[in-house]
Every structure is written in C-alpha cells, then in structure tokens.
Design a protein around this motif. Structure first.
Motif, short mmCIF file in Angstrom:
data_model
loop_
_atom_site.label_atom_id
_atom_site.label_comp_id
_atom_site.label_asym_id
_atom_site.label_seq_id
_atom_site.Cartn_x
_atom_site.Cartn_y
_atom_site.Cartn_z
N ALA A 145 -6.39 -8.64 22.03
CA ALA A 145 -6.81 -9.24 20.76
C ALA A 145 -7.31 -10.66 21.06
N PRO A 146 -8.14 -11.27 20.18
CA PRO A 146 -8.55 -10.74 18.88
C PRO A 146 -9.67 -9.70 18.93
N VAL A 147 -10.45 -9.68 20.03
CA VAL A 147 -11.51 -8.67 20.13
C VAL A 147 -11.14 -7.72 21.27
N ALA A 148 -11.01 -6.45 20.95
CA ALA A 148 -10.57 -5.47 21.94
C ALA A 148 -11.73 -4.97 22.78
N ARG A 149 -11.40 -4.63 24.02
CA ARG A 149 -12.37 -3.90 24.84
C ARG A 149 -12.29 -2.41 24.54
N GLU A 150 -11.07 -1.94 24.27
CA GLU A 150 -10.84 -0.51 24.08
C GLU A 150 -9.81 -0.27 22.99
N LEU A 151 -10.10 0.64 22.09
CA LEU A 151 -9.14 1.09 21.09
C LEU A 151 -8.40 2.30 21.66
N LEU A 152 -7.06 2.27 21.57
CA LEU A 152 -6.25 3.29 22.23
C LEU A 152 -5.77 4.38 21.28
N PHE A 153 -5.52 4.04 20.02
CA PHE A 153 -5.13 5.04 19.03
C PHE A 153 -5.25 4.43 17.64
N MET A 154 -5.26 5.30 16.63
CA MET A 154 -5.28 4.89 15.23
C MET A 154 -4.29 5.74 14.45
N GLY A 155 -3.79 5.20 13.36
CA GLY A 155 -2.82 5.96 12.60
C GLY A 155 -2.68 5.52 11.16
N SER A 156 -1.95 6.33 10.43
CA SER A 156 -1.73 6.07 9.00
C SER A 156 -0.24 6.07 8.71
N VAL A 157 0.18 5.24 7.76
CA VAL A 157 1.57 5.16 7.32
C VAL A 157 1.68 5.74 5.91
N LYS A 158 2.60 6.66 5.72
CA LYS A 158 2.91 7.18 4.39
C LYS A 158 4.42 7.16 4.23
N TRP A 159 4.92 6.22 3.43
CA TRP A 159 6.36 5.94 3.39
C TRP A 159 6.90 6.23 1.98
N LEU A 160 6.87 7.51 1.62
CA LEU A 160 7.33 7.95 0.30
C LEU A 160 8.51 8.91 0.46
N GLU A 161 9.43 8.89 -0.54
CA GLU A 161 10.64 9.71 -0.43
C GLU A 161 10.36 11.21 -0.46
N ARG A 162 9.43 11.64 -1.30
CA ARG A 162 9.26 13.09 -1.50
C ARG A 162 7.81 13.52 -1.35
N SER A 163 7.07 12.84 -0.51
CA SER A 163 5.67 13.19 -0.32
C SER A 163 5.33 13.08 1.17
N PRO A 164 5.23 14.20 1.87
CA PRO A 164 4.93 14.15 3.30
C PRO A 164 3.47 13.81 3.57
N PHE A 165 3.19 13.46 4.79
CA PHE A 165 1.82 13.25 5.25
C PHE A 165 1.16 14.63 5.33
N ASP A 166 0.05 14.83 4.60
CA ASP A 166 -0.53 16.16 4.52
C ASP A 166 -1.99 16.17 4.99
N GLU A 167 -2.66 17.31 4.80
CA GLU A 167 -4.03 17.47 5.25
C GLU A 167 -4.99 16.49 4.59
N HIS A 168 -4.73 16.15 3.33
CA HIS A 168 -5.60 15.18 2.65
C HIS A 168 -5.49 13.81 3.31
N ASP A 169 -4.27 13.43 3.70
CA ASP A 169 -4.08 12.15 4.38
C ASP A 169 -4.77 12.16 5.74
#
Length: 472
Positions: free
Chosen positions: A402-426
């Motif tokens: 950082a602050p400017v990367a040469r290579e991006l290694l991975f990307m991801g999403s956070v879904k932090w809800l009690e009764r809603s899993p990470f699904d195909e729409h996410d």
C-alpha cells in the motif's frame, strides 16, 4: 484478576526484564528500561501495579497529572518519600529543587545490592510541562539510573508522544525497549465473558476490549442484558469511560472534538465531515483531522488498488468509542433522566446496520492474523475498495503493498447477519464488483456470520474460525 485476562504475555515481558536486572551482577550498567504506550483506560497502570505487587522488590510508582512543573515535582518527591525504597527518608529531609536533582537523588536512594522498580506513569504530561524533560531523563539514565540494578518503566497514553520519546533523533532514543498495550482481543473477551464466537465479536464492538468496561459484563449475559444494565446506570463504565478519555485527549481542542463526533456519527468523507462539524473551513478540518490521525483515534484510509486514489475516508479506530459516539453521547441527557430504556431501543433499531459496517475492520484484522492457510495466501495489506459514487464497494481486498499495490491477491465480501447466509446473489454482486476493478480471476472469499450458500468461492470464513486467529 478480571482486568488481567489475556495479559500473561505482557506480565511475562516485565518479569523477564526484572530477571535481566537481577542477573546482571556487577555489570557497569545493569539497569533496564521499558516504554509502555496504549490508549487511556486500556489497563496500563493496572498491569504495572500488578507486576510491582507480585515482584516483591523495592519500588516507587509515580503518576503525573498534567499539573505545573512545580506541583509535579512536589508530587514526585512525596511519591518517593512514601515508597518502600530503603533510603526513602532522604527525600523527606532534602527536597530537590528541580527534575534533574530529583532524578539524581532518586538514583542515590536506589539499592545497590538488589533489584528495584521505578514507574513513571503518564510521562507525556511531564514532556509537556517540564522544559527539556527528555534531555533531563536521558542524562539521568545514562549517568546515574542505568548504573543501578533498576527496572525503569515509563508509561503513557498519548501514543504519538510515547512513540516519539524513543524515536531516532530524540534524546532517549535506544535507551529503552517498547511495549504497545492494546485492548483485550475478541478471543480474550469471549473467554472472559463466557460467550460464543459470534457474540464475542459483538461484545468487542461494544466494549472495545477495554478491561474496565468488560468487567461490568456479567459472565454469560447476552449483549442486550449487558446494555440494559449499563444504560440504566448513569455512572457505568460504558457511559463514562469515553467521556473521561476524550476530556483528557482534547482539553483545549474543541474543533478536533467536533470533527471526531462527526466521524463517529457515521460521516466518512471530507466534505460530509466538514458539514456535520458545523461547516468548518477546509484548513481547520485538515488540522483537526491531522491531530486525530496522529493520536491514532481516527484512521484515514484510501482504497486498496493498483492505481492511486484520492478517495480518502475516515473512521474511528476504537470500536467502543465508535459505539459510544453513535448510540450513547447524543442521548446522555435521557440516560441522566433514567430513561436508558429509550436509548436501548435506539440501539436495537440501529444495531444491524451499524454493526454491518463497524465489524469490517475487525474482521479484516482477524483474516490478516489467520492467513496464510490452504486456501489463500498471506497478504501484507488487507483493506477495502470503493469509488466516489459507491457504485463499487468491496469489503475485503488483499494486496502486496500500500498505498498503491503491484498485485491484488484476493477480494471478498462480508455479510454479518444473524439469519441470512451469504448466498448466490451476494456472490454475483461480488463478481460484478471484481470485474469493475480488474479482468484478472482474483480469488474470491466470503466472511459470513450465518454460513454460506453459494458455490464458486475460493474460501469462506465464519465467526469460530476467525476467532481462533486471536488465540495464536
């Protein structure tokens, strides 16, 4: 004992340094020095007091209070005179006239035939009030104190000033080792309060891992039981700790306090913060933001990407302070009228949305501690990505620098809800956002509180696995 859950490592470091002093024998300079820094109310003083109590050696413990130089010197003199040092009566008979004389006289009363401990707490106050205190301390250490079998412990809550004390070019550079005392981590909070992994993360968001606040949480109680009890008590640690810390941090800096409150209320961009802080001028906001960032109270972040970005965003670094600024401070009058029930209802209403964003930095830190594993590599930088319009937001981005990367290694999403899993729409949304940033098939991950119901991810993580990262 409550305050020292998870402090075994720090106590071990102090014990080891005292052992070095004890075993130095007839070395010319057997003394050791440790600089401890950490936010207010994090348990620094309690940690050192516990160490001194169990060390069983002659000791003196002095805490500066931010008073004038003369008053501080008088208080230091009294602390030594009231200590258990063998020749402490010398301080009662001959009171030093300045700090150079006081430290020289202190060295004179320290024993030669056994180790001792000297603690000076809130050193930044002395750096502010005593002219050339760093030079005075350096000369006293080099010429007298280090020649005694003493462990000198210097403690401070102003992170930037304590860091500067031992930095290159300053008089005390390389005179002492350094320890940064942080809050209790999520695993320690969970153990202390008897909570399951997901609940341990929630508790960390509310308490910030502050031992004093955690101590008020009845083991086994859930979040809402804890909040109901604390919001019903106008003098509870949850309510008063932040107020006292901010009063000490910003006694004469009202603008910095206004800016902090604007950021704590949820504003993240420069323009919106300026508006929320009362339409303050650009230069005024810049100065205030610099103070907050320098004191480590606020983080100024830019998107993790392979191209430069000026889309800076600000956030409060301490989750407890962030919770307090959002849900407690605006409604203190209601709490003082014993209507904490109204505040509790507001927390219930806004909790899910607030937690969804507040949890992200903590989960990124957890992931950084967990990796590498058999699914993803380690990443020197784990941050997030966004655009000015927010039409592309990626919660987790791993990169090589950082602050400017040469290579991006991975990307991801956070879904932090009690009764809603990470699904195909996410997953579809995450794939779409990845495509807006890069054409490369960068690995994708999901962090979910309630499981994952999607295929095509390289890795998934839940509360239990992320919590183990803090137990290593």
């Amino acid at each position: 004992m409550v305050a020292f859950v998870g402090r075994d490592r720090e106590l071990g470091i102090l014990d080891a340094l005292l052992t070095e002093v004890r075993s130095a024998g007839r070395d010319a300079k057997p003394g050791q020095c440790l600089l401890i820094r950490g936010r207010r109310r994090i348990g620094k003083s309690s940690l050192v007091e516990a160490f001194v109590d169990r060390a069983g050696v002659p000791a003196v413990f002095f805490t500066a209070a931010g008073a004038s130089e003369a008053i501080e010197l008088e208080a230091f003199t009294e602390a030594v005179a009231d200590s258990v040092l063998p020749d402490r009566e010398i301080f009662a008979e001959a009171r030093p006239g300045n700090w150079s004389a006081a430290l020289r006289q202190l060295a004179g009363v320290l024993p030669d035939d056994q180790p001792s401990v000297v603690v000076i707490d809130e050193v930044p106050y002395l750096m502010e009030k005593v002219d050339a205190f760093e030079g005075i301390l350096q000369r006293a250490w080099d010429r007298e104190l280090s020649r005694k079998p003493v462990l000198l412990v210097l403690v401070g809550s102003d992170l930037s000033m304590m860091e500067a004390l031992g930095s290159y070019g300053r008089p005390f550079h390389q005179r002492g080792r350094e320890m940064v005392l942080g809050p209790l981590n999520p695993a320690e909070v969970g153990t202390m309060l008897g909570l399951e992994p997901a609940a341990a993360f929630d508790a960390t968001l509310v308490t910030g891992g502050l031992p004093l606040v955690c101590a008020a949480w009845r083991p086994g109680a859930d979040l809402w039981e804890f909040l109901a009890a604390e919001l019903a008590n106008p003098v509870s640690p949850l309510l008063v700790s932040a107020e006292r810390s901010l009063a000490a941090e910003f006694p004469e800096q009202a603008t910095a306090g206004d800016v902090l409150r604007a950021i704590g209320s949820g504003e993240r961009t420069f323009t919106n913060i300026a508006r929320a802080a009362g339409n303050i001028a650009h230069t005024t906001l810049t100065r205030a933001a610099e103070i907050l960032v320098r004191k480590r109270i606020v983080a100024a972040e830019t998107p993790v990407a392979t191209t430069p970005s000026k889309e800076r965003r600000y956030r409060v670094t301490d989750p407890y302070l962030r919770f307090w600024l959002t849900f407690v401070r605006p409604y203190l009058p209601e709490i003082e009228r014993l209507r904490g029930d109204l505040v509790l209802q507001r927390v219930r209403t806004g909790w899910t949305a607030w937690r969804g964003r507040a949890i992200e930095p903590l989960l990124r830190d957890s992931l950084a501690r967990l990796l590498p594993d058999d699914r993803l590599p380690s990443a020197p930088v784990i941050g997030s990505y966004w655009t000015r319009s927010n039409n592309v937001e990626i919660d987790v981005v791993g990169a090589d620098r950082a602050p400017v990367a040469r290579e991006l290694l991975f990307m991801g999403s956070v879904k932090w809800l009690e009764r809603s899993p990470f699904d195909e729409h996410d997953l579809l949304a995450l794939q779409r956002h990845r495509a807006a940033v890069t054409d490369d098939p960068i690995p994708l991950l999901a962090i979910s509180r309630s499981g994952v119901q999607a295929t095509g991810l390289h890795a998934t993580y839940g509360p239990a696995e992320l919590l183990t990262a803090w137990s290593r």
